[in-house]
Design a protein around this motif. Structure first.
Motif, mmCIF file in Angstrom:
data_model
loop_
_atom_site.group_PDB
_atom_site.id
_atom_site.type_symbol
_atom_site.label_atom_id
_atom_site.label_comp_id
_atom_site.label_asym_id
_atom_site.label_seq_id
_atom_site.Cartn_x
_atom_site.Cartn_y
_atom_site.Cartn_z
ATOM 1 N N ALA A 98 0.828 -1.205 0.000
ATOM 2 C CA ALA A 98 0.000 0.000 0.000
ATOM 3 C C ALA A 98 0.864 1.257 0.000
ATOM 4 O O ALA A 98 0.529 2.247 -0.645
ATOM 5 N N ILE A 99 1.967 1.209 0.711
ATOM 6 C CA ILE A 99 2.836 2.385 0.796
ATOM 7 C C ILE A 99 3.665 2.566 -0.474
ATOM 8 O O ILE A 99 3.767 3.665 -1.006
ATOM 9 N N ALA A 100 4.260 1.479 -0.985
ATOM 10 C CA ALA A 100 5.244 1.616 -2.065
ATOM 11 C C ALA A 100 4.790 1.078 -3.414
ATOM 12 O O ALA A 100 5.477 1.269 -4.406
ATOM 13 N N GLY A 101 3.678 0.355 -3.480
ATOM 14 C CA GLY A 101 3.173 -0.117 -4.765
ATOM 15 C C GLY A 101 3.555 -1.547 -5.092
ATOM 16 O O GLY A 101 4.385 -2.173 -4.418
ATOM 17 N N THR A 102 2.939 -2.055 -6.146
ATOM 18 C CA THR A 102 3.083 -3.457 -6.546
ATOM 19 C C THR A 102 4.509 -3.825 -6.911
ATOM 20 O O THR A 102 5.040 -4.831 -6.439
ATOM 21 N N GLU A 103 5.140 -3.023 -7.757
ATOM 22 C CA GLU A 103 6.486 -3.363 -8.213
ATOM 23 C C GLU A 103 7.457 -3.442 -7.047
ATOM 24 O O GLU A 103 8.268 -4.362 -6.955
ATOM 25 N N LEU A 106 6.749 -6.569 -4.675
ATOM 26 C CA LEU A 106 7.198 -7.828 -5.280
ATOM 27 C C LEU A 106 8.723 -7.929 -5.280
ATOM 28 O O LEU A 106 9.286 -8.985 -4.995
ATOM 29 N N SER A 107 9.382 -6.827 -5.579
ATOM 30 C CA SER A 107 10.841 -6.789 -5.531
ATOM 31 C C SER A 107 11.324 -7.015 -4.102
ATOM 32 O O SER A 107 12.254 -7.798 -3.861
ATOM 33 N N CYS A 108 10.698 -6.367 -3.158
ATOM 34 C CA CYS A 108 11.050 -6.527 -1.747
ATOM 35 C C CYS A 108 10.854 -7.981 -1.303
ATOM 36 O O CYS A 108 11.679 -8.532 -0.567
ATOM 37 N N LEU A 176 15.648 -2.533 1.861
ATOM 38 C CA LEU A 176 16.741 -1.616 1.505
ATOM 39 C C LEU A 176 17.291 -1.917 0.114
ATOM 40 O O LEU A 176 17.553 -1.002 -0.666
ATOM 41 N N THR A 177 17.439 -3.192 -0.191
ATOM 42 C CA THR A 177 17.927 -3.577 -1.513
ATOM 43 C C THR A 177 16.919 -3.186 -2.590
ATOM 44 O O THR A 177 17.300 -2.646 -3.640
ATOM 45 N N ALA A 178 15.648 -3.446 -2.338
ATOM 46 C CA ALA A 178 14.612 -3.067 -3.309
ATOM 47 C C ALA A 178 14.589 -1.555 -3.507
ATOM 48 O O ALA A 178 14.448 -1.074 -4.636
ATOM 49 N N ALA A 179 14.743 -0.807 -2.416
ATOM 50 C CA ALA A 179 14.733 0.660 -2.524
ATOM 51 C C ALA A 179 15.949 1.155 -3.306
ATOM 52 O O ALA A 179 15.852 2.111 -4.077
ATOM 53 N N PHE A 181 17.441 -0.329 -5.742
ATOM 54 C CA PHE A 181 17.282 -0.611 -7.170
ATOM 55 C C PHE A 181 15.957 -0.118 -7.751
ATOM 56 O O PHE A 181 15.734 -0.228 -8.944
ATOM 57 N N TRP A 182 15.076 0.422 -6.913
ATOM 58 C CA TRP A 182 13.745 0.814 -7.355
ATOM 59 C C TRP A 182 13.757 2.169 -8.033
ATOM 60 O O TRP A 182 14.220 3.157 -7.474
ATOM 61 N N ILE A 183 13.248 2.205 -9.259
ATOM 62 C CA ILE A 183 13.126 3.470 -9.981
ATOM 63 C C ILE A 183 11.693 3.529 -10.514
ATOM 64 O O ILE A 183 11.381 2.950 -11.541
ATOM 65 N N PRO A 184 10.806 4.205 -9.759
ATOM 66 C CA PRO A 184 9.404 4.252 -10.205
ATOM 67 C C PRO A 184 9.196 5.130 -11.414
ATOM 68 O O PRO A 184 9.991 5.953 -11.729
#
Length: 184
Positions: A98-103, A106-108, A176-179, A181-184
């Motif tokens: 809910a806070i960061a979204g589907t992508e 799932l990455s997290c 932390l790893t997902a964040a 590499f995450w580029i929305p």
């Protein structure tokens, strides 16, 4: 003067990260201290995510957050039904979605499962249970092959030999790893 001001999308992303990591800090603290993630925390995290995206992006943002919530909840519900983790972890990932979204959720999840595997392996080695665990795993695989998986899995899930640890040990570095590499 030399400071670069954040653009509008960068400020929104910074707000999402701030809310996400404040939520994860609280979840990590309670899970490590009491081995539970309280409902009030997961429900307020989910409500914060839904409200945040509604405020930032209107109805589209609410749909975005709801899809993330459903993705996090749905994926972890399967693991909960297999008795691989607790209900608090399911609600935790729903709130993360809910806070960061589907992508992101799932990455997290993928990174968290990888970190959980490494953590479990290190705990096996530390407790010197690796040979016994391999024997049980091979027995479980044999039972899968002979189609007695239901009974074999229930016996394994109820076993005292399973290594248990707070999933936040894996979720925190996974997030932390997902964040990173995450580029929305």
């Amino acid at each position: 003067m030399g400071r670069r001001s954040l653009t509008h999308p960068e400020r929104r992303r910074a707000v999402v990260y701030t809310v996400l990591f404040a939520f994860l800090t609280g979840a990590c603290f309670t899970d490590l201290r009491r081995n539970v993630i309280p409902n009030w925390l997961t429900m307020s995290g989910a409500a914060a995510g839904l409200s945040l995206h509604l405020l930032l992006h209107g109805w589209e943002g609410l749909v975005y957050a709801a899809c993330g919530l459903a993705a996090g909840f749905g994926c972890l519900l399967v693991l909960y039904m297999l008795k691989a983790l607790g209900a608090g972890d399911v609600k935790l990932f729903a709130a993360i979605g809910a806070i960061a979204g589907t992508e992101f959720v799932l990455s997290c999840l993928v990174y968290s499962i990888l970190y959980a595997g490494v953590s479990g392996l290190l705990l096996f080695m530390w407790r010197r249970q690796i040979i016994e665990t391999w024997r049980e795993s091979l027995l479980l695989l044999f039972n899968i092959r002979t189609e007695r998986i239901g009974k074999a899995w229930e016996e394994y899930a109820a076993s005292d030999n399973r290594i248990r640890f707070p999933f936040m040990i894996a979720v925190a570095p996974g997030a932390l790893t997902a964040a990173f590499f995450w580029i929305p």
